[in-house]
Motif scaffolding. Structure first.
Motif, PDB file in Angstrom:
ATOM      1  N   SER A  16     -26.413  66.107  12.063  1.00 17.26           N
ATOM      2  CA  SER A  16     -26.032  64.698  12.062  1.00 17.26           C
ATOM      3  C   SER A  16     -27.342  63.882  12.434  1.00 17.26           C
ATOM      4  N   ALA A  17     -27.937  64.728  13.489  1.00 17.05           N
ATOM      5  CA  ALA A  17     -29.507  64.193  14.056  1.00 17.05           C
ATOM      6  C   ALA A  17     -30.393  64.210  12.931  1.00 17.05           C
ATOM      7  N   ILE A  18     -30.651  65.148  12.005  1.00 19.99           N
ATOM      8  CA  ILE A  18     -31.704  65.015  11.129  1.00 19.99           C
ATOM      9  C   ILE A  18     -31.291  63.799   9.992  1.00 19.99           C
ATOM     10  N   ILE A  19     -29.963  63.351   9.636  1.00 14.12           N
ATOM     11  CA  ILE A  19     -29.514  62.318   8.879  1.00 14.12           C
ATOM     12  C   ILE A  19     -29.829  61.025   9.645  1.00 14.12           C
ATOM     13  N   GLY A  20     -29.617  61.063  10.998  1.00 15.18           N
ATOM     14  CA  GLY A  20     -29.905  59.901  11.837  1.00 15.18           C
ATOM     15  C   GLY A  20     -31.350  59.621  11.786  1.00 15.18           C
TER      16      GLY A  20
END
Length: 140
Positions: A16-20
């Motif tokens: 999720s952080a990578i996508i963020g």
């Protein structure tokens, strides 16, 4: 059992952080990164849904949606949600060990549905009457 749950939460948070970060970079590049590399959006969803299944992929999709609301314009959040839903469907079907033909067929049909929803959603957001345009084309 506890170790698997912690690992699942950690992987979900990292993806999720990578996508963020990817959404934030897209905002910084004037929304051109998703125009050039849209196929990168579903990859984290595919990886997560393939390992943990459909319900956990939907939870990750919701988390990314909430992160996106804080980081990016709303149009971009909907684009990520649509491509992410394609990734969740593909990952869940890959987890079920389907052959290539049904996997590609279901993903293709899901992509058509997602693009239709995006087309009607964005046309209504920007005030474009797509049904009226279709009626004008019929009249020609």
């Amino acid at each position: 059992m506890r170790k698997n749950k912690i690992q699942q939460i950690t992987k979900g948070a990292m993806l999720s952080a990578i996508i963020g970060v990817f959404m934030l970079l897209n905002t910084m590049t004037s929304l051109t990164l998703f125009a050039i590399l849209p196929y990168l959006i579903p990859i984290p969803f595919i990886l997560y849904a393939k390992e943990y299944g459909y319900p956990q992929g939907i939870i990750m999709l919701f988390v990314v949606f909430v992160i996106g609301i804080f980081l990016t314009p709303i149009e971009q959040v909907f684009i990520v949600a649509m491509y992410g839903s394609i990734g969740v469907v593909y990952g869940d079907l890959a987890k079920r060990n389907l052959n290539d033909k049904p996997l590609i067929l279901f993903t293709f049909l899901g992509t058509i549905v997602v693009y239709a929803v995006m087309m009607f959603l964005f046309s209504s957001i920007y005030g474009f009457d797509i049904v009226g345009e279709m009626n004008q084309l019929k009249a020609l």
